[in-house]
Design a protein around this motif. Structure first.
Motif, PDB file in Angstrom:
ATOM      1  N   GLY A  55       0.764  -1.231   0.000  1.00 54.67           N
ATOM      2  CA  GLY A  55       0.000   0.000   0.000  1.00 54.67           C
ATOM      3  C   GLY A  55       0.796   1.282   0.000  1.00 54.67           C
ATOM      4  N   SER A  56       2.109   1.188  -0.056  1.00 55.74           N
ATOM      5  CA  SER A  56       2.927   2.401  -0.099  1.00 55.74           C
ATOM      6  C   SER A  56       2.778   3.080  -1.454  1.00 55.74           C
ATOM      7  CB  SER A  56       4.395   2.056   0.151  1.00 55.74           C
ATOM      8  OG  SER A  56       4.569   1.534   1.442  1.00 55.74           O
ATOM      9  N   ILE A  57       2.561   4.388  -1.424  1.00 59.78           N
ATOM     10  CA  ILE A  57       2.318   5.149  -2.652  1.00 59.78           C
ATOM     11  C   ILE A  57       3.353   6.253  -2.774  1.00 59.78           C
ATOM     12  CG2 ILE A  57       0.716   6.739  -3.787  1.00 59.78           C
ATOM     13  CD1 ILE A  57      -1.573   5.089  -2.634  1.00 59.78           C
ATOM     14  N   ASN A  58       3.783   6.464  -3.996  1.00 65.52           N
ATOM     15  CA  ASN A  58       4.748   7.512  -4.275  1.00 65.52           C
ATOM     16  C   ASN A  58       4.283   8.275  -5.512  1.00 65.52           C
ATOM     17  OD1 ASN A  58       7.156   8.986  -3.973  1.00 65.52           O
ATOM     18  ND2 ASN A  58       8.181   7.711  -5.490  1.00 65.52           N
ATOM     19  N   TYR A  59       4.319   9.592  -5.427  1.00 64.57           N
ATOM     20  CA  TYR A  59       3.926  10.443  -6.553  1.00 64.57           C
ATOM     21  C   TYR A  59       5.083  11.339  -6.960  1.00 64.57           C
ATOM     22  CZ  TYR A  59      -0.968   9.300  -5.474  1.00 64.57           C
ATOM     23  OH  TYR A  59      -2.147   8.653  -5.245  1.00 64.57           O
ATOM     24  N   ALA A  60       5.119  11.644  -8.238  1.00 60.87           N
ATOM     25  CA  ALA A  60       6.030  12.681  -8.699  1.00 60.87           C
ATOM     26  C   ALA A  60       5.557  14.009  -8.116  1.00 60.87           C
ATOM     27  CB  ALA A  60       6.032  12.741 -10.218  1.00 60.87           C
ATOM     28  N   ALA A  61       6.494  14.877  -7.837  1.00 65.17           N
ATOM     29  CA  ALA A  61       6.158  16.148  -7.187  1.00 65.17           C
ATOM     30  C   ALA A  61       5.165  16.966  -8.005  1.00 65.17           C
ATOM     31  CB  ALA A  61       7.430  16.945  -6.923  1.00 65.17           C
ATOM     32  N   ASN A  62       5.271  16.893  -9.319  1.00 66.93           N
ATOM     33  CA  ASN A  62       4.432  17.746 -10.156  1.00 66.93           C
ATOM     34  C   ASN A  62       3.015  17.214 -10.372  1.00 66.93           C
ATOM     35  OD1 ASN A  62       5.182  15.655 -11.835  1.00 66.93           O
ATOM     36  ND2 ASN A  62       6.254  16.934 -13.326  1.00 66.93           N
ATOM     37  N   VAL A  63       2.686  16.066  -9.781  1.00 70.26           N
ATOM     38  CA  VAL A  63       1.310  15.561  -9.877  1.00 70.26           C
ATOM     39  C   VAL A  63       0.677  15.370  -8.497  1.00 70.26           C
ATOM     40  CG1 VAL A  63       1.899  14.365 -12.020  1.00 70.26           C
ATOM     41  CG2 VAL A  63       1.850  13.078  -9.854  1.00 70.26           C
ATOM     42  N   LYS A  64       1.466  15.519  -7.462  1.00 70.93           N
ATOM     43  CA  LYS A  64       0.964  15.288  -6.105  1.00 70.93           C
ATOM     44  C   LYS A  64      -0.184  16.247  -5.820  1.00 70.93           C
ATOM     45  CE  LYS A  64       4.132  14.091  -3.329  1.00 70.93           C
ATOM     46  NZ  LYS A  64       5.311  14.068  -2.415  1.00 70.93           N
ATOM     47  N   GLY A  65      -1.266  15.711  -5.289  1.00 68.26           N
ATOM     48  CA  GLY A  65      -2.436  16.516  -4.991  1.00 68.26           C
ATOM     49  C   GLY A  65      -3.438  16.579  -6.127  1.00 68.26           C
ATOM     50  N   ARG A  66      -3.012  16.148  -7.316  1.00 72.16           N
ATOM     51  CA  ARG A  66      -3.925  16.172  -8.480  1.00 72.16           C
ATOM     52  C   ARG A  66      -4.233  14.764  -8.984  1.00 72.16           C
ATOM     53  NH1 ARG A  66      -2.174  18.238 -13.119  1.00 72.16           N
ATOM     54  NH2 ARG A  66       0.051  17.880 -12.693  1.00 72.16           N
TER      55      ARG A  66
END
Length: 121
Positions: A55-66
Protein backbone atom coordinates in the motif's frame (compact mmCIF):
# COMPACT_ATOMS: atom_id res chain seq x y z
CA UNK A 1 1.79 -10.55 -26.52
CA UNK A 2 1.86 -7.34 -24.53
CA UNK A 3 1.36 -8.31 -20.90
CA UNK A 4 -0.36 -5.10 -19.81
CA UNK A 5 -3.05 -3.08 -21.54
CA UNK A 6 -3.77 0.55 -20.76
CA UNK A 7 -6.96 2.44 -21.53
CA UNK A 8 -8.67 5.72 -20.67
CA UNK A 9 -6.47 8.20 -22.43
CA UNK A 10 -7.82 10.90 -24.68
CA UNK A 11 -8.07 14.58 -25.39
CA UNK A 12 -9.20 16.83 -22.57
CA UNK A 13 -9.18 20.54 -21.85
CA UNK A 14 -6.94 21.98 -19.19
CA UNK A 15 -8.53 21.59 -15.80
CA UNK A 16 -10.36 18.44 -16.84
CA UNK A 17 -10.05 14.87 -15.62
CA UNK A 18 -9.25 11.44 -16.98
CA UNK A 19 -9.08 8.01 -15.41
CA UNK A 20 -6.57 5.54 -16.77
CA UNK A 21 -6.85 1.80 -16.27
CA UNK A 22 -4.32 -0.98 -16.68
CA UNK A 23 -5.14 -4.68 -16.76
CA UNK A 24 -3.12 -7.78 -17.51
CA UNK A 25 -3.79 -9.10 -20.98
CA UNK A 26 -3.22 -12.70 -20.01
CA UNK A 27 -0.91 -15.03 -18.24
CA UNK A 28 -0.05 -15.19 -14.58
CA UNK A 29 2.75 -13.24 -12.99
CA UNK A 30 3.49 -12.10 -9.48
CA UNK A 31 4.45 -8.51 -8.85
CA UNK A 32 4.81 -6.33 -5.79
CA UNK A 33 4.89 -2.92 -7.43
CA UNK A 34 2.65 -1.27 -9.98
CA UNK A 35 2.88 2.16 -11.41
CA UNK A 36 2.28 4.72 -14.10
CA UNK A 37 4.95 6.44 -16.12
CA UNK A 38 4.73 8.97 -18.92
CA UNK A 39 6.82 10.19 -21.78
CA UNK A 40 6.39 13.44 -23.63
CA UNK A 41 7.89 13.97 -27.10
CA UNK A 42 11.59 14.63 -26.88
CA UNK A 43 11.71 13.83 -23.18
CA UNK A 44 12.68 10.82 -21.12
CA UNK A 45 10.13 8.55 -19.54
CA UNK A 46 9.34 9.67 -16.00
CA UNK A 47 7.61 8.13 -13.03
CA UNK A 48 4.16 9.51 -12.31
CA UNK A 49 2.92 7.33 -9.47
CA UNK A 50 3.69 3.93 -7.96
CA UNK A 51 1.95 1.69 -5.47
CA UNK A 52 3.37 -1.35 -3.74
CA UNK A 53 1.67 -4.48 -2.54
CA UNK A 54 1.75 -3.20 1.04
CA UNK A 55 0.00 0.00 0.00
CA UNK A 56 2.93 2.40 -0.10
CA UNK A 57 2.32 5.15 -2.65
CA UNK A 58 4.75 7.51 -4.27
CA UNK A 59 3.93 10.44 -6.55
CA UNK A 60 6.03 12.68 -8.70
CA UNK A 61 6.16 16.15 -7.19
CA UNK A 62 4.43 17.75 -10.16
CA UNK A 63 1.31 15.56 -9.88
CA UNK A 64 0.96 15.29 -6.11
CA UNK A 65 -2.44 16.52 -4.99
CA UNK A 66 -3.92 16.17 -8.48
CA UNK A 67 -3.42 12.51 -9.37
CA UNK A 68 -4.37 9.40 -7.40
CA UNK A 69 -3.21 5.84 -7.99
CA UNK A 70 -5.23 2.87 -6.79
CA UNK A 71 -5.45 -0.85 -7.36
CA UNK A 72 -7.97 -3.62 -7.46
CA UNK A 73 -5.80 -6.57 -6.55
CA UNK A 74 -8.56 -9.06 -7.15
CA UNK A 75 -8.67 -8.03 -10.80
CA UNK A 76 -5.01 -7.08 -10.91
CA UNK A 77 -6.03 -3.67 -12.18
CA UNK A 78 -4.29 -0.41 -11.47
CA UNK A 79 -5.92 2.98 -11.98
CA UNK A 80 -4.71 6.53 -12.27
CA UNK A 81 -7.26 9.24 -11.55
CA UNK A 82 -6.01 12.50 -13.01
CA UNK A 83 -7.67 15.76 -12.00
CA UNK A 84 -6.76 19.34 -12.72
CA UNK A 85 -4.93 18.35 -15.87
CA UNK A 86 -2.40 20.75 -17.33
CA UNK A 87 -0.88 20.94 -20.78
CA UNK A 88 2.42 19.71 -19.35
CA UNK A 89 0.68 16.48 -18.35
CA UNK A 90 0.35 15.54 -22.01
CA UNK A 91 2.23 12.45 -23.09
CA UNK A 92 2.11 8.72 -23.58
CA UNK A 93 1.21 7.06 -20.30
CA UNK A 94 2.59 3.60 -19.61
CA UNK A 95 1.61 1.05 -17.02
CA UNK A 96 4.34 -0.97 -15.33
CA UNK A 97 4.20 -4.03 -13.11
CA UNK A 98 7.35 -5.24 -11.44
CA UNK A 99 8.91 -7.42 -8.82
CA UNK A 100 11.19 -5.15 -6.80
CA UNK A 101 13.76 -6.83 -4.55
CA UNK A 102 14.46 -5.75 -1.00
CA UNK A 103 17.67 -4.09 -2.15
CA UNK A 104 15.65 -1.95 -4.56
CA UNK A 105 16.74 -3.79 -7.65
CA UNK A 106 14.19 -4.90 -10.19
CA UNK A 107 13.81 -8.64 -10.54
CA UNK A 108 11.58 -8.36 -13.56
CA UNK A 109 9.13 -5.91 -15.02
CA UNK A 110 6.36 -5.71 -17.55
CA UNK A 111 5.13 -2.74 -19.55
CA UNK A 112 2.11 -1.87 -21.60
CA UNK A 113 2.17 -0.10 -24.93
CA UNK A 114 0.81 3.13 -23.52
CA UNK A 115 -2.26 5.31 -23.81
CA UNK A 116 -2.07 8.86 -25.13
CA UNK A 117 -3.14 11.78 -22.96
CA UNK A 118 -3.43 15.16 -24.60
CA UNK A 119 -4.37 18.25 -22.60
CA UNK A 120 -5.33 21.32 -24.58
CA UNK A 121 -4.77 24.72 -23.05
Amino acid sequence: QVPLVESGGGLVQAGGSLRLSCVPSGGVFTVNSRGWYRQAPGKEREMVATITEDGSINYAANVKGRFAISTDYARKTVYLQMNGLKSEDSGLYFCRAAWVREDGGVGYEYWGQGTQVTVSS
